[in-house]
Design an enzyme around this catalytic site. Structure first.
Site, PDB file in Angstrom:
ATOM      1  N   ASP A  49     -34.163 -51.903   2.267  1.00 25.00           N
ATOM      2  CA  ASP A  49     -33.678 -53.133   1.732  1.00 25.00           C
ATOM      3  C   ASP A  49     -33.663 -52.830  -0.002  1.00 25.00           C
ATOM      4  OD1 ASP A  49     -32.389 -55.830   2.377  1.00 25.00           O
ATOM      5  OD2 ASP A  49     -31.437 -55.025   3.981  1.00 25.00           O
ATOM      6  N   HIS A  67     -32.221 -60.451   0.460  1.00 24.97           N
ATOM      7  CA  HIS A  67     -31.195 -59.899   1.583  1.00 24.97           C
ATOM      8  C   HIS A  67     -32.760 -59.525   2.331  1.00 24.97           C
ATOM      9  CE1 HIS A  67     -28.936 -56.711   3.686  1.00 24.97           C
ATOM     10  NE2 HIS A  67     -28.044 -57.589   3.292  1.00 24.97           N
ATOM     11  N   SER A 117     -25.653 -57.071   8.211  1.00 26.59           N
ATOM     12  CA  SER A 117     -26.827 -57.344   7.942  1.00 26.59           C
ATOM     13  C   SER A 117     -27.889 -57.789   8.682  1.00 26.59           C
ATOM     14  CB  SER A 117     -26.703 -57.490   6.087  1.00 26.59           C
ATOM     15  OG  SER A 117     -26.662 -56.428   5.283  1.00 26.59           O
TER      16      SER A 117
END
Length: 832
Positions: free
Chosen positions: A178, A252, A614
């Site tokens: 990620d 994220h 996600s």
């Protein structure tokens, strides 16, 4: 596109004539023009570590049996890996002059090859070189961008079975490919719970911050590395904002890691309000960070493949990929065969369970970005929590809004002023002041104490304007609150509630926005120039801080990618159901990086509430960690089967799952969901720990699947997997998956499945139901399995009528001890 040429023995001095010609042509090109150069992923002949069974003089076999763990520290593995890397370097050195290419990575554990920065002309020379199997131009990936533990029943139904939340996921390592991690967040702290001891099975390393020289690991975070070779070679990497370290540059990565494995009971505080306590699905699991995504451009497959290979070498148990390609791979003939999916196949062979986000292209069909049967592809659900608010007008009308904010002073109304009517200077209209992003353009004397009315422009869609900035503008001008009205918005615009400090709402329904505008215009008197003489419109904003729990949950989120699954770039349907499973992915609270810029509304914050598949994938990764903790010897396929066969196709009100969809006018509506929306159903963690039966499969089964897919060249399969097509399943739908899909059913088809009993002896009655267009039968009608026993059954499908549309059904195995094992059946009856 791949060519299987005569093998080049790099250890000999002799070079075949065709290769010499290629070399001469290249030398005329001179030094590499990096303006034209691109990154290519090259695979060459010779087994990678994971499948090398011996045969090279001086190097012992390193191949694994299915699901066996790789001992990366052994002399046989390290020496053979060095041997492969030497061959990569020699190949490049023989073909090209030094300085005319740049090797970025050598891959030797999961695939045998390398990533290299070269010109298209050099790539063609490589394609012609003996021993080179495939040369694939790199492609980009993107991010497939709390209350859910309670919603999923973890605190009462799952964690107690593993010793409570402070032991849930103990000694399981989840790897995150990620955007990195913010290591100082309380969700990742080591001091919150009992300190973590060493974990010998994990061999990953911890990079240090280049500025502070501090280690990124703390026991909870057990590994932290970053991969940016391809990004740098492509000129996309900016160290000032992307951070040349595992530090999360956009939030994220921190968010996904916290959803799967963040500490339990972390207060979610913003703007002086607490929105509950956050927890990961497996709060005691360890976090291993493999940063390969970056703020502005996403990432490159070459970096992602290097990250995955390192994660498997390091010994992760679970791999979370909230990342996927920008589109189906156009450089290979099928969606299942490319360097990315081939690397993940080897990861599964090494015993690693892989959860991948399905994609955010919904609600339209064939929008999936996760294709292969060895991956658990995760769709996103809306859970039972809704944040609603309202605006009350002076004429008594109540307008529905969203707004995670406190109310204006109770029992009072406030004058409303539109941003365009309170400009300090009419010439500033060129700055689009109705966005309310720049308080210096507005007259504080006219705004103070009143509700500021703002317009939702396209700038909010692109991210150049944000609700956070509207709230800051209102606060700095002393407004009692703000209203942001949507007058028009592009199709598919997603409106999420944003936590703000001041009373504030967003009106998402255009009709309600026009209601407000009409009331404001009628109530506001102006002179002949249009300037306001008096503001008489009044209103009040409700309290939006408390969520409303709804029984219609879960629902498939509007943005969640839909099937059918595709097998090639021409979007032909595959005989394989995707997505596999549904998990919460809408409005998920979790950790955020204060320096993150991925979401304009959460810049500088420690938590964020965002949506995407996600967010759904790490729910499955964390729950898979809990299953792995209880059943440490289960294969990735068995874990996936347990999650799928115990999932639910009904909501909290015991009605069939619904999917958010567009109606003809592009307004949101609900339709009955199908397996193309949710796969097998919504995850049920408690049931997954004790599934009764599992549909197991291993590396050889997946190879058999690939060798059975029509249109795949066996040479291409060998190029990517180093394995020959020694056997076939007859039809791709015979792969032992916990689902059945036939995209072209002509005449009667019989499909076989094998189940393995992972519980006590039990007798199962097998029944099936199907839409009336297709007849379905199962055989035998019942079977008894002892512990560990495996038995086969068949499902026979026959078209009754041909409608040109898919039909849906299910096979149910109901056990005498209470286990229920359900698999979806999807078929499209066709004329011959």
């Amino acid at each position: 596109m791949s060519r299987s040429l005569k093998r080049l023995d790099l250890l000999s001095a002799e070079m075949p004539a065709p290769m010499t010609v290629g070399l001469v042509v290249f030398l005329l090109l001179g030094v590499l023009d990096f303006g034209k150069a691109e990154i290519y992923i090259v695979t060459i002949e010779g087994e990678p570590v994971i499948s090398y069974r011996g045969g090279v003089n001086g190097f012992e076999a390193t191949a694994l049996e299915d699901d066996e763990k790789l001992d990366v520290a052994s002399e046989s593995v390290t020496s053979y890996a060095r041997h492969l890397e030497t061959k990569h370097d020699m190949l490049l050195g023989l073909l090209f002059d030094r300085g005319t290419y740049k090797k970025i990575y050598s891959y030797h554990h999961l695939i045998n090859g390398f990533a290299v920065h070269i010109s298209p002309e050099q790539a063609e020379i490589l394609r012609q070189a003996p021993g080179v199997k495939s040369v694939v131009r790199d492609w980009k990936v993107k991010r497939l961008t709390t209350h859910t533990p309670q919603f999923l029943g973890l605190p009462t139904g799952v964690w107690p079975t593993g010793g409570g939340f402070d032991r849930a996921g103990e000694d399981i390592v989840i790897g995150f490919v990620d955007s990195g991690i913010y290591p100082h967040h309380p969700s990742f702290a080591n001091h919150i719970t009992e300190p973590y001891g060493p974990l010998p099975k994990y061999r990953g390393k911890c990079e240090k911050d280049p500025e502070t020289k501090r280690n990124y690991c703390n026991g909870k975070i057990i590994g932290a590395q970053h991969f940016a070779g391809a990004a740098k070679a492509a000129g996309a990497f900016n160290p000032a904002i992307d951070f040349d370290s595992p530090l999360d540059g956009d939030g994220h990565g921190s968010h996904t890691a916290a959803i799967a494995a963040g500490n339990n009971g972390i207060p979610v505080r913003m703007h002086g309000f607490e929105f509950g306590k956050a927890s990961g699905m497996a709060p005691r699991a360890r976090i291993a960070v493999y940063k390969a995504l970056y703020r502005l451009f996403g990432g490159f497959i070459a970096d992602v493949v290097a990250a995955i290979e390192q994660a498997v070498r390091d010994g992760v148990d679970i791999l979370n990929l909230s990342v996927g390609p920008n589109s189906p791979p156009a450089t290979t003939k099928t969606t299942f065969l490319n360097p990315f999916d081939a690397t993940l196949l080897s990861a599964v062979k090494a015993g690693v369970f892989v959860a991948q986000a399905a994609g955010n292209g919904g609600p339209f069909p064939k929008t999936l970005l996760s294709y292969s049967p060895w991956i658990a592809s995760v769709a996103a659900a809306v859970d039972d929590r809704r944040y609603k608010n309202h605006l009350t007008l002076g004429n008594g009308k109540l307008l529905s809004c969203i707004g995670l904010s406190p109310s204006t002073h109770p029992n009072r109304t406030f004058t409303m002023v539109a941003a365009n009517d309170v400009l300090l200077d009419s010439s500033v209209a060129k700055y689009n002041p109705s966005d309310c992003q720049r308080p210096e353009l507005l007259n504080k004397n006219l705004v103070q104490g009143n509700i500021l009315l703002c317009g939702y422009s396209f700038n909010f869609v692109t991210g150049t304007s944000s609700i956070k900035r509207v709230a800051e503008t209102a606060r700095s001008l002393g407004a009692s609150g703000f209203v942001l009205a949507v007058e028009n918005a592009p199709s598919g615009t997603k409106f999420d509630p944003v936590p703000v400090r001041v009373p504030g709402v967003l009106i998402t329904d255009v009709k309600d926005s026009m209601e407000l505008i009409n009331y404001y215009n009628i109530s506001t008197s102006r002179d002949w120039t249009g300037r306001v003489k008096s503001f008489k419109a009044v209103g009040s904003i409700g309290d939006g801080l408390r969520p409303i729990l709804q029984k219609s949950a879960p629902q498939v989120a509007l943005f969640s990618a839909r099937g059918p699954n595709i097998k090639d770039f021409s979007f032909q349907d595959a005989d394989l159901l995707k997505p596999d499973i549904l998990a919460p992915g809408s409005l998920i609270w979790a950790a955020w990086a204060p320096n993150g810029t991925d979401e304009a509304n959460y810049i500088g914050e420690g938590f964020a509430m965002i949506s995407g598949t996600s967010m759904a994938a790490p729910h499955i990764a964390g729950i898979a960690a809990l299953v792995k903790q209880k059943h440490p010897h289960w294969s990735p396929a068995a874990i996936k089967s347990a999650l799928m066969t115990t999932s639910s196709t009904v909501n909290r009100a015991e009605r069939p799952l619904q999917a958010q969809q567009y109606s003809g006018s592009e307004t949101l509506t609900l339709v009955q969901a199908t397996p193309f929306d949710y796969g097998s159903g919504h995850v049920d963690p408690r049931a997954a720990l004790d599934p009764g039966l599992v549909f197991d499969a291993g590396y050889e089964d997946y190879l058999g699947f690939l060798c059975t897919v029509p249109g795949i060249d066996p040479h291409e399969i060998k190029n990517f997997t180093n394995s020959a097509c020694n056997y076939s399943l007859g039809n791709p739908s015979n792969l032992n998956m916990p689902s059945i899909t036939i995209s072209h059913l002509v005449g009667t088809r019989t499909i076989s499945r094998s189940v393995t009993n992972v519980a006590e002896e039990e007798t199962y009655v097998i029944t099936a139901r199907m839409a009336p267009e297709i007849a379905i039968e199962t055989n035998p009608p019942a079977m008894t399995l002892r512990p560990g026993a495996t038995r086969k059954f068949t499902v026979t499908l026959t078209p009754r009528t041909v409608t040109g549309q898919y039909s849906f059904g299910e096979v149910l195995l109901k056990g005498s001890r209470g286990h229920k094992v359900r698999i979806p059946v999807v078929a499209l009856g066709c004329h011959r």
